[in-house]
Scaffold this active site. Structure first.
Site, mmCIF file in Angstrom:
data_model
loop_
_atom_site.group_PDB
_atom_site.id
_atom_site.type_symbol
_atom_site.label_atom_id
_atom_site.label_comp_id
_atom_site.label_asym_id
_atom_site.label_seq_id
_atom_site.Cartn_x
_atom_site.Cartn_y
_atom_site.Cartn_z
ATOM 1 N N MET A 156 49.666 -10.925 -11.210
ATOM 2 C CA MET A 156 49.571 -9.945 -12.301
ATOM 3 C C MET A 156 49.527 -8.529 -11.724
ATOM 4 S SD MET A 156 47.389 -11.705 -15.280
ATOM 5 C CE MET A 156 45.767 -11.370 -14.637
ATOM 6 N N GLY A 157 49.881 -8.402 -10.454
ATOM 7 C CA GLY A 157 49.938 -7.062 -9.859
ATOM 8 C C GLY A 157 48.582 -6.558 -9.404
ATOM 9 N N GLU A 172 45.182 -7.814 -0.358
ATOM 10 C CA GLU A 172 45.477 -8.683 0.783
ATOM 11 C C GLU A 172 45.594 -10.162 0.377
ATOM 12 O OE1 GLU A 172 46.497 -7.979 3.787
ATOM 13 O OE2 GLU A 172 46.444 -10.104 4.354
ATOM 14 N N HIS A 200 46.910 -11.424 -2.407
ATOM 15 C CA HIS A 200 48.294 -11.626 -2.868
ATOM 16 C C HIS A 200 49.260 -11.598 -1.687
ATOM 17 C CE1 HIS A 200 46.498 -9.545 -6.561
ATOM 18 N NE2 HIS A 200 46.899 -10.706 -7.039
ATOM 19 N N LYS A 222 41.144 -18.886 -4.611
ATOM 20 C CA LYS A 222 40.247 -18.008 -5.389
ATOM 21 C C LYS A 222 40.162 -18.489 -6.841
ATOM 22 C CE LYS A 222 38.340 -14.134 -6.948
ATOM 23 N NZ LYS A 222 38.946 -13.907 -8.190
ATOM 24 N N GLN A 278 42.498 -22.990 -11.763
ATOM 25 C CA GLN A 278 43.901 -22.710 -12.117
ATOM 26 C C GLN A 278 44.849 -23.544 -11.248
ATOM 27 O OE1 GLN A 278 45.466 -18.605 -12.809
ATOM 28 N NE2 GLN A 278 46.252 -18.787 -10.748
ATOM 29 N N MET A 290 38.385 -11.070 -2.570
ATOM 30 C CA MET A 290 39.227 -9.973 -3.072
ATOM 31 C C MET A 290 39.701 -10.308 -4.472
ATOM 32 S SD MET A 290 41.499 -8.855 0.132
ATOM 33 C CE MET A 290 40.726 -8.282 1.627
HETATM 34 P P1 AMP Z 1 46.375 -12.715 -10.033
HETATM 35 O O1 AMP Z 1 47.230 -11.525 -9.782
HETATM 36 O O2 AMP Z 1 44.914 -12.408 -10.059
HETATM 37 O O3 AMP Z 1 46.844 -13.512 -11.224
HETATM 38 O O4 AMP Z 1 46.560 -13.671 -8.780
HETATM 39 C C1 AMP Z 1 47.824 -14.073 -8.354
HETATM 40 C C2 AMP Z 1 47.666 -15.130 -7.286
HETATM 41 O O5 AMP Z 1 46.927 -14.581 -6.192
HETATM 42 C C3 AMP Z 1 46.890 -16.377 -7.762
HETATM 43 O O6 AMP Z 1 47.460 -17.530 -7.182
HETATM 44 C C4 AMP Z 1 45.505 -16.116 -7.222
HETATM 45 O O7 AMP Z 1 44.753 -17.278 -7.005
HETATM 46 C C5 AMP Z 1 45.843 -15.437 -5.895
HETATM 47 N N1 AMP Z 1 44.701 -14.658 -5.406
HETATM 48 C C6 AMP Z 1 43.944 -13.768 -6.102
HETATM 49 N N2 AMP Z 1 42.931 -13.299 -5.333
HETATM 50 C C7 AMP Z 1 43.050 -13.924 -4.139
HETATM 51 C C8 AMP Z 1 42.297 -13.884 -2.927
HETATM 52 N N3 AMP Z 1 41.225 -13.108 -2.787
HETATM 53 N N4 AMP Z 1 42.707 -14.659 -1.887
HETATM 54 C C9 AMP Z 1 43.795 -15.465 -2.025
HETATM 55 N N5 AMP Z 1 44.543 -15.549 -3.135
HETATM 56 C C10 AMP Z 1 44.169 -14.795 -4.188
#
Ligand code: AMP
Length: 285
Positions: free
Chosen positions: A30-31, A35, A37, A149, A153, A184
């Site tokens: 979702m942008g 680190e 991502h 994280k 999901q 993060m």
């Molecule tokens: P989001 O943008 O929050 O929807 O996350 C996109 C992807 O990044 C999802 O697969 C999350 O689980 C992953 N993600 C978010 N935060 C972290 C993190 N701290 N470490 C590893 N992956 C993450």
């Protein structure tokens, strides 16, 4: 890096790549990239021929009182970061194209979606499963990379992939953390200084449980108490849940004999920011 906004153009691009035998690695986000991502992007880049990242703030996974409107949207900076970390194609569609007025079809991964995060955020995982399946049908990846994280999901999406016979391999990578242990998250930007100072206790509590487990404690009630003892003194964070569940069924476990997910959620009192984190005991996701 190629930026694609149109669904049809993305599908055409993916069909072209697949027809020449290229392996597509996909990272949906979702942008507000961090680190965490980028670690997923690095994996996609290394394990596929073409790394595709999507940036789409999916309205259907936010509840009416949640932070959809204020969710950070630093799109230019995200483009720069994605490009610098080797993204080949950045797909960022318009919400109106993804969800036209006549849209009425949703994916529901039953039972797993109603507990833990799903109990606090009704409809959240229906929105997540729906958007991920849509993105899979548009990007047509061979490989899709997710973060631990958001463990629930990842577990739900794996189940969807199995149940719906999807031809995509799901990979789950470890949580990236700040030096003080805080996982993060794009939502960490909402925290006040005081909240940010206290937030690392979330991971510290999980580590306490992992230490107790490594010393032989398998009674989950005791592990939960050990986590609670770390969270209780905080006047800045409120615990929403501490759960120890089976990694596949998410059913509560009393005594640990197989891999379990220790999942926690806290909410900050000043800014109402929800922070989630987890550990897997006895293996990995
Ligand atoms: P989001 O943008 O929050 O929807 O996350 C996109 C992807 O990044 C999802 O697969 C999350 O689980 C992953 N993600 C978010 N935060 C972290 C993190 N701290 N470490 C590893 N992956 C993450």
């Amino acid at each position: 890096m190629r930026l694609i906004r149109s669904i049809q153009e993305m599908q055409k691009c993916s069909l072209g790549l697949r027809s020449t035998g290229k392996i597509i690695g996909f990272v949906p986000t979702m942008g507000a990239l961090h680190e965490g991502h980028l670690s997923l992007l690095r994996y996609a880049k290394k394990n596929a021929d073409i790394a595709v990242m999507s940036i789409f703030i999916n309205p259907t996974q936010f509840g009416p009182k949640e932070d959809f409107k204020k969710y950070p949207r630093p799109f230019e900076k995200d483009c720069e970061m994605a490009e610098n970390y080797g993204c080949d194609v950045l797909f960022s569609p318009d919400p109106e194209a993804m969800y036209p007025d006549a849209f009425i079809t949703y994916v529901s991964v039953e039972h797993l979606s109603d507990i833990l995060e799903g109990a606090i955020r009704p409809g959240h995982f229906k929105g997540v499963a729906t958007i991920v399946l849509k993105l899979f049908n548009i990007v047509m990846p061979n490989l899709a990379v997710f973060g631990q994280k958001d463990a629930q999901q990842a577990i739900i999406l794996r189940k969807m992939a199995v149940d719906l016979n999807l031809l995509v391999t799901l990979v789950v990578l470890p949580t990236c953390r700040e030096p003080d242990g805080l996982a993060m998250s794009s939502r960490n930007a909402y925290l006040t200084d005081e909240e940010r100072r206290d937030a690392p206790i979330i991971y510290r509590g999980l580590c306490n449980a992992a230490d107790d487990f490594s010393r032989g404690e398998v009674v989950t009630e005791k592990l939960v108490k050990s986590i609670q003892s770390v969270y209780m003194p905080s006047t800045v964070l409120k615990t929403e849940y501490i759960a120890i569940v089976d990694v596949e069924t998410l059913a509560p476990v009393d005594r640990i004999s197989n891999k379990v997910l220790v999942a926690v959620a806290c909410k900050t009192i000043q800014t109402n920011t929800r922070l989630i984190d987890n550990l897997v005991l006895g293996g990995s996701l």
